[in-house]
Scaffold this motif. Structure first.
Motif, PDB file in Angstrom:
ATOM      1  N   SER A  91       0.794  -1.221   0.000  1.00 48.61           N
ATOM      2  CA  SER A  91       0.000   0.000   0.000  1.00 48.61           C
ATOM      3  C   SER A  91       0.835   1.283   0.000  1.00 48.61           C
ATOM      4  CB  SER A  91      -0.957  -0.018   1.203  1.00 48.61           C
ATOM      5  OG  SER A  91      -1.924   0.987   1.088  1.00 48.61           O
ATOM      6  N   VAL A  92       1.741   1.401  -0.960  1.00 49.68           N
ATOM      7  CA  VAL A  92       2.586   2.598  -1.072  1.00 49.68           C
ATOM      8  C   VAL A  92       1.816   3.681  -1.826  1.00 49.68           C
ATOM      9  CG1 VAL A  92       4.760   3.536  -1.954  1.00 49.68           C
ATOM     10  CG2 VAL A  92       4.672   1.187  -1.077  1.00 49.68           C
ATOM     11  N   ILE A  93       1.777   4.887  -1.279  1.00 49.86           N
ATOM     12  CA  ILE A  93       1.104   5.993  -1.947  1.00 49.86           C
ATOM     13  C   ILE A  93       1.823   6.256  -3.272  1.00 49.86           C
ATOM     14  CG2 ILE A  93       2.425   7.788  -0.763  1.00 49.86           C
ATOM     15  CD1 ILE A  93      -1.298   8.069  -1.519  1.00 49.86           C
ATOM     16  N   ASN A  94       1.067   6.461  -4.316  1.00 47.30           N
ATOM     17  CA  ASN A  94       1.612   6.548  -5.675  1.00 47.30           C
ATOM     18  C   ASN A  94       2.744   7.554  -5.829  1.00 47.30           C
ATOM     19  OD1 ASN A  94      -0.325   4.671  -6.192  1.00 47.30           O
ATOM     20  ND2 ASN A  94      -1.534   5.946  -7.563  1.00 47.30           N
ATOM     21  N   SER A  95       2.625   8.710  -5.203  1.00 48.18           N
ATOM     22  CA  SER A  95       3.650   9.743  -5.379  1.00 48.18           C
ATOM     23  C   SER A  95       4.993   9.342  -4.764  1.00 48.18           C
ATOM     24  CB  SER A  95       3.178  11.076  -4.800  1.00 48.18           C
ATOM     25  OG  SER A  95       2.901  10.940  -3.422  1.00 48.18           O
ATOM     26  N   ASN A  96       5.001   8.400  -3.833  1.00 49.82           N
ATOM     27  CA  ASN A  96       6.245   7.948  -3.202  1.00 49.82           C
ATOM     28  C   ASN A  96       6.903   6.777  -3.923  1.00 49.82           C
ATOM     29  OD1 ASN A  96       6.027   9.853  -1.179  1.00 49.82           O
ATOM     30  ND2 ASN A  96       5.207   8.441   0.336  1.00 49.82           N
ATOM     31  N   ILE A  97       6.204   6.149  -4.856  1.00 54.31           N
ATOM     32  CA  ILE A  97       6.722   4.929  -5.479  1.00 54.31           C
ATOM     33  C   ILE A  97       8.071   5.135  -6.162  1.00 54.31           C
ATOM     34  CG2 ILE A  97       6.321   3.179  -7.268  1.00 54.31           C
ATOM     35  CD1 ILE A  97       3.341   3.253  -6.442  1.00 54.31           C
ATOM     36  N   PRO A  98       8.224   6.102  -7.057  1.00 48.37           N
ATOM     37  CA  PRO A  98       9.543   6.229  -7.724  1.00 48.37           C
ATOM     38  C   PRO A  98      10.692   6.447  -6.735  1.00 48.37           C
ATOM     39  CG  PRO A  98       7.901   7.523  -8.885  1.00 48.37           C
ATOM     40  CD  PRO A  98       7.256   7.052  -7.603  1.00 48.37           C
ATOM     41  N   ARG A  99      10.462   7.277  -5.759  1.00 45.06           N
ATOM     42  CA  ARG A  99      11.506   7.561  -4.763  1.00 45.06           C
ATOM     43  C   ARG A  99      11.883   6.303  -3.982  1.00 45.06           C
ATOM     44  NH1 ARG A  99      10.783  11.581   0.368  1.00 45.06           N
ATOM     45  NH2 ARG A  99      12.794  11.152   1.303  1.00 45.06           N
ATOM     46  N   ILE A 100      10.891   5.547  -3.549  1.00 45.63           N
ATOM     47  CA  ILE A 100      11.146   4.336  -2.778  1.00 45.63           C
ATOM     48  C   ILE A 100      11.865   3.295  -3.626  1.00 45.63           C
ATOM     49  CG2 ILE A 100      10.004   2.365  -1.692  1.00 45.63           C
ATOM     50  CD1 ILE A 100       8.031   4.434  -0.466  1.00 45.63           C
ATOM     51  N   LEU A 101      11.461   3.145  -4.880  1.00 52.44           N
ATOM     52  CA  LEU A 101      12.138   2.187  -5.762  1.00 52.44           C
ATOM     53  C   LEU A 101      13.601   2.562  -5.948  1.00 52.44           C
ATOM     54  CD1 LEU A 101       9.464   1.588  -8.553  1.00 52.44           C
ATOM     55  CD2 LEU A 101       9.977   0.144  -6.555  1.00 52.44           C
ATOM     56  N   ASN A 140       0.555  -0.639  -4.934  1.00 52.37           N
ATOM     57  CA  ASN A 140       0.280   0.771  -4.701  1.00 52.37           C
ATOM     58  C   ASN A 140      -0.967   0.951  -3.836  1.00 52.37           C
ATOM     59  OD1 ASN A 140      -1.959   0.703  -6.375  1.00 52.37           O
ATOM     60  ND2 ASN A 140      -1.144   2.092  -7.881  1.00 52.37           N
ATOM     61  N   TRP A 141      -1.038   2.096  -3.195  1.00 54.59           N
ATOM     62  CA  TRP A 141      -2.094   2.384  -2.240  1.00 54.59           C
ATOM     63  C   TRP A 141      -3.484   2.310  -2.864  1.00 54.59           C
ATOM     64  CZ3 TRP A 141      -5.389   6.712  -2.213  1.00 54.59           C
ATOM     65  CH2 TRP A 141      -6.160   6.865  -1.066  1.00 54.59           C
ATOM     66  N   ALA A 142      -3.663   2.951  -4.008  1.00 60.15           N
ATOM     67  CA  ALA A 142      -4.987   3.041  -4.623  1.00 60.15           C
ATOM     68  C   ALA A 142      -5.564   1.670  -4.934  1.00 60.15           C
ATOM     69  CB  ALA A 142      -4.938   3.905  -5.877  1.00 60.15           C
TER      70      ALA A 142
END
Length: 167
Positions: free
Chosen positions: A77-87, A97-99
């Motif tokens: 459940s990662v919020i979409n805007s954080n995905i690139p940074r976390i990857l 993803n969260w959605a």
């Protein structure tokens, strides 16, 4: 079947992981037993951790979240805007993803090399993650149950485990 644990970091509570209890119940149904809960990563554990994220950023809890994300951790459940940074910063095993997670969706964002083994990728699909070595796919059609979400994550991790050991 691979071994998994739910990682709940001590003294840290993720915000925005909607329906985590429903997911855990679905996961337990798929596993046939209750998933074990861990409070920190054990370097001797040969399985994978599922880490609820929500709106959490890697620096949360004085960096303790980032310290607990590696190639043996799948993020929930990662919020979409954080995905690139976390990857880019953390290089997890994969994530949802969260959605889609809170709607019991089955999309998995994972290592492109692994996904290519189980799914035919369309050229140009989701180039946002491609430069980071990740892509997304839907291993099972969404049916609105967290059992299907759990099966999607576990099926990805089975292939990922073989890939990681042969890397």
């Amino acid at each position: 079947m691979i071994t998994i644990k739910l990682l709940k970091i001590e003294d840290f509570e993720p915000v925005g992981v909607d329906n985590l209890d429903k997911f855990v119940k679905g996961l337990n149904n798929v596993l046939g037993h209750s998933v074990e809960i861990a409070n920190k990563i054990d370097p001797n554990f040969d399985g994978y951790y599922l880490l609820p994220m929500g709106f959490t950023i890697p620096e949360s809890g004085n960096g303790i979240v980032k310290e607990n994300i590696n190639e043996k951790v799948f993020l929930l459940s990662v919020i979409n805007s954080n995905i690139p940074r976390i990857l880019e910063e953390c290089k997890p095993a994969g994530l949802t993803n969260w959605a889609l997670f809170f709607r019991a969706g089955t999309s998995v964002i994972g290592k492109k090399d692994v996904i290519e083994k189980v799914y035919t990728l369309e050229e140009g699909d989701n180039v946002m993650y491609e430069d980071l070595g990740y892509d997304d796919y839907i291993p099972f059609p969404k049916d609105g149950t967290y059992e299907t979400v759990a099966k999607a994550i576990l099926s990805y991790l089975e292939v990922y485990d073989k890939w990681l050991k042969n890397k």
